[in-house]
Design an enzyme around this catalytic site. Structure first.
Site, PDB file in Angstrom:
ATOM      1  N   PHE A 199      42.450  -8.393 -38.250  1.00  0.00           N
ATOM      2  CA  PHE A 199      43.680  -8.270 -39.051  1.00  0.00           C
ATOM      3  C   PHE A 199      44.496  -7.104 -38.476  1.00  0.00           C
ATOM      4  O   PHE A 199      43.956  -6.025 -38.249  1.00  0.00           O
ATOM      5  CB  PHE A 199      43.295  -7.988 -40.514  1.00  0.00           C
ATOM      6  CG  PHE A 199      44.324  -8.402 -41.516  1.00  0.00           C
ATOM      7  CD1 PHE A 199      44.171  -9.557 -42.265  1.00  0.00           C
ATOM      8  CD2 PHE A 199      45.454  -7.615 -41.734  1.00  0.00           C
ATOM      9  CE1 PHE A 199      45.119  -9.931 -43.218  1.00  0.00           C
ATOM     10  CE2 PHE A 199      46.393  -7.986 -42.675  1.00  0.00           C
ATOM     11  CZ  PHE A 199      46.233  -9.141 -43.419  1.00  0.00           C
ATOM     12  N   ALA A 244      39.303  -5.552 -42.420  1.00  0.00           N
ATOM     13  CA  ALA A 244      38.650  -4.273 -42.709  1.00  0.00           C
ATOM     14  C   ALA A 244      37.562  -4.415 -43.779  1.00  0.00           C
ATOM     15  O   ALA A 244      36.569  -3.684 -43.766  1.00  0.00           O
ATOM     16  CB  ALA A 244      39.698  -3.262 -43.166  1.00  0.00           C
ATOM     17  N   GLU A 249      35.379  -6.569 -44.014  1.00  0.00           N
ATOM     18  CA  GLU A 249      34.128  -7.021 -43.391  1.00  0.00           C
ATOM     19  C   GLU A 249      33.486  -5.944 -42.510  1.00  0.00           C
ATOM     20  O   GLU A 249      32.369  -6.150 -41.999  1.00  0.00           O
ATOM     21  CB  GLU A 249      34.374  -8.287 -42.556  1.00  0.00           C
ATOM     22  CG  GLU A 249      34.568  -9.563 -43.363  1.00  0.00           C
ATOM     23  CD  GLU A 249      35.899  -9.653 -44.101  1.00  0.00           C
ATOM     24  OE1 GLU A 249      36.903  -9.158 -43.585  1.00  0.00           O
ATOM     25  OE2 GLU A 249      35.918 -10.200 -45.225  1.00  0.00           O
ATOM     26  N   THR A 302      43.069  -1.535 -39.390  1.00  0.00           N
ATOM     27  CA  THR A 302      44.348  -1.030 -39.909  1.00  0.00           C
ATOM     28  C   THR A 302      44.652  -1.715 -41.233  1.00  0.00           C
ATOM     29  O   THR A 302      44.669  -2.947 -41.303  1.00  0.00           O
ATOM     30  CB  THR A 302      45.493  -1.350 -38.917  1.00  0.00           C
ATOM     31  OG1 THR A 302      45.147  -0.826 -37.642  1.00  0.00           O
ATOM     32  CG2 THR A 302      46.807  -0.754 -39.387  1.00  0.00           C
ATOM     33  N   VAL A 303      44.857  -0.908 -42.257  1.00  0.00           N
ATOM     34  CA  VAL A 303      45.294  -1.444 -43.550  1.00  0.00           C
ATOM     35  C   VAL A 303      46.705  -0.912 -43.797  1.00  0.00           C
ATOM     36  O   VAL A 303      46.923   0.302 -43.849  1.00  0.00           O
ATOM     37  CB  VAL A 303      44.335  -1.022 -44.685  1.00  0.00           C
ATOM     38  CG1 VAL A 303      44.883  -1.480 -46.022  1.00  0.00           C
ATOM     39  CG2 VAL A 303      42.943  -1.589 -44.451  1.00  0.00           C
ATOM     40  N   ILE A 304      47.650  -1.831 -43.895  1.00  0.00           N
ATOM     41  CA  ILE A 304      49.049  -1.438 -44.110  1.00  0.00           C
ATOM     42  C   ILE A 304      49.456  -1.828 -45.525  1.00  0.00           C
ATOM     43  O   ILE A 304      49.226  -2.975 -45.952  1.00  0.00           O
ATOM     44  CB  ILE A 304      49.969  -2.123 -43.076  1.00  0.00           C
ATOM     45  CG1 ILE A 304      49.559  -1.700 -41.658  1.00  0.00           C
ATOM     46  CG2 ILE A 304      51.442  -1.778 -43.336  1.00  0.00           C
ATOM     47  CD1 ILE A 304      50.275  -2.439 -40.541  1.00  0.00           C
ATOM     48  N   HIS A 356      46.497  -4.936 -53.350  1.00  0.00           N
ATOM     49  CA  HIS A 356      45.447  -5.595 -52.565  1.00  0.00           C
ATOM     50  C   HIS A 356      44.883  -4.682 -51.473  1.00  0.00           C
ATOM     51  O   HIS A 356      43.668  -4.545 -51.308  1.00  0.00           O
ATOM     52  CB  HIS A 356      46.046  -6.873 -51.948  1.00  0.00           C
ATOM     53  CG  HIS A 356      45.073  -7.707 -51.190  1.00  0.00           C
ATOM     54  ND1 HIS A 356      44.066  -8.410 -51.812  1.00  0.00           N
ATOM     55  CD2 HIS A 356      44.939  -7.962 -49.862  1.00  0.00           C
ATOM     56  CE1 HIS A 356      43.367  -9.062 -50.895  1.00  0.00           C
ATOM     57  NE2 HIS A 356      43.874  -8.801 -49.709  1.00  0.00           N
TER      58      HIS A 356
HETATM   59  N1  INI Z   1      42.551  -6.652 -43.741  1.00  0.00           N
HETATM   60  C1  INI Z   1      42.867  -5.592 -42.963  1.00  0.00           C
HETATM   61  O1  INI Z   1      42.093  -5.209 -42.066  1.00  0.00           O
HETATM   62  N2  INI Z   1      44.039  -4.920 -43.184  1.00  0.00           N
HETATM   63  C2  INI Z   1      44.913  -5.291 -44.150  1.00  0.00           C
HETATM   64  O2  INI Z   1      45.984  -4.636 -44.273  1.00  0.00           O
HETATM   65  C3  INI Z   1      44.610  -6.400 -44.970  1.00  0.00           C
HETATM   66  N3  INI Z   1      45.519  -6.798 -46.018  1.00  0.00           N
HETATM   67  O3  INI Z   1      46.465  -6.062 -46.318  1.00  0.00           O
HETATM   68  O4  INI Z   1      45.352  -7.850 -46.632  1.00  0.00           O
HETATM   69  C4  INI Z   1      43.377  -7.088 -44.723  1.00  0.00           C
HETATM   70  N4  INI Z   1      43.027  -8.154 -45.469  1.00  0.00           N
HETATM   71  C5  INI Z   1      41.908  -9.000 -45.132  1.00  0.00           C
HETATM   72  C6  INI Z   1      40.595  -8.454 -45.661  1.00  0.00           C
HETATM   73  O5  INI Z   1      40.155  -7.348 -44.900  1.00  0.00           O
HETATM   74  C7  INI Z   1      39.493  -9.508 -45.623  1.00  0.00           C
HETATM   75  O6  INI Z   1      39.311  -9.948 -44.302  1.00  0.00           O
HETATM   76  C8  INI Z   1      39.793 -10.713 -46.525  1.00  0.00           C
HETATM   77  O7  INI Z   1      40.104 -10.284 -47.840  1.00  0.00           O
HETATM   78  C9  INI Z   1      38.575 -11.681 -46.578  1.00  0.00           C
HETATM   79  O8  INI Z   1      37.433 -11.014 -47.112  1.00  0.00           O
END
Ligand code: INI
Length: 158
Positions: free
Chosen positions: A22, A57, A59, A81-83, A89
């Protein structure tokens, strides 16, 4: 008085890098920074680095713990990276990733670097992945290198 402060060279170290797909365009720069620092600063052998891609992230902790259970690694670098979006969420994801990684590191007594960018927007993520505010992946690599040597020194000296 005893003081422990370790160097960052760890040529024999076996390092796992767990990285989220992601926001891959940012994470690839974190990976580049991490691998470059492992090799240039830590003198880590190319063949002793394993990269594991996961969906997001959220996982990162599970893959990290699974890797540690193989007993083949001296340290793990978790990258992602989480934005921030328009909902909360991203906070759930960032909180779970950080709490999971901290717990796994302490429970298994193994260094895990938290190379997860948590930013308000894409610009902040770009700034921290190899442009004007450094590279979080590189910082994470240097952190695990030092911690490998700190843990070794504690066991040897104390
Ligand atoms: N995963 C990220 O690594 N960064 C994000 O910003 C993000 N957002 O914002 O949704 C994100 N979502 C996916 C999450 O990590 C899982 O893979 C998903 O929820 C399935 O378990």
């Amino acid at each position: 008085m005893k003081i422990i402060e370790a160097a960052v060279s760890a040529p024999e170290a076996k390092i796992g890098v767990v990285i989220s797909r992601f926001n891959k365009f940012i994470n690839l720069n974190l990976l580049d920074g991490a691998i470059s620092s492992l090799k240039r600063i830590g003198q880590v052998n190319h063949d002793n680095i394993t990269v594991i891609w996961v969906p997001g992230a959220f996982e990162l902790p599970l893959a990290t713990e699974t890797l540690i259970k193989t007993n083949k690694y001296d340290a793990i670098i978790a990258l992602g990276t989480v934005i921030r979006g328009h909902t909360s969420h991203c906070e759930y994801i960032a909180n779970e990733a950080s709490a999971g990684i901290a717990r796994i590191s302490i429970n298994n007594n193994i260094p895990i670097a938290f190379g997860l960018l948590t930013t308000e927007n894409i610009e902040q993520a770009i700034e921290r992945s190899g442009t004007k505010l450094g590279n979080k992946g590189s910082e994470a690599a240097i952190t695990v290198l030092e911690m490998i040597n700190v843990l070794k020194a504690i066991k040897l000296i104390i």
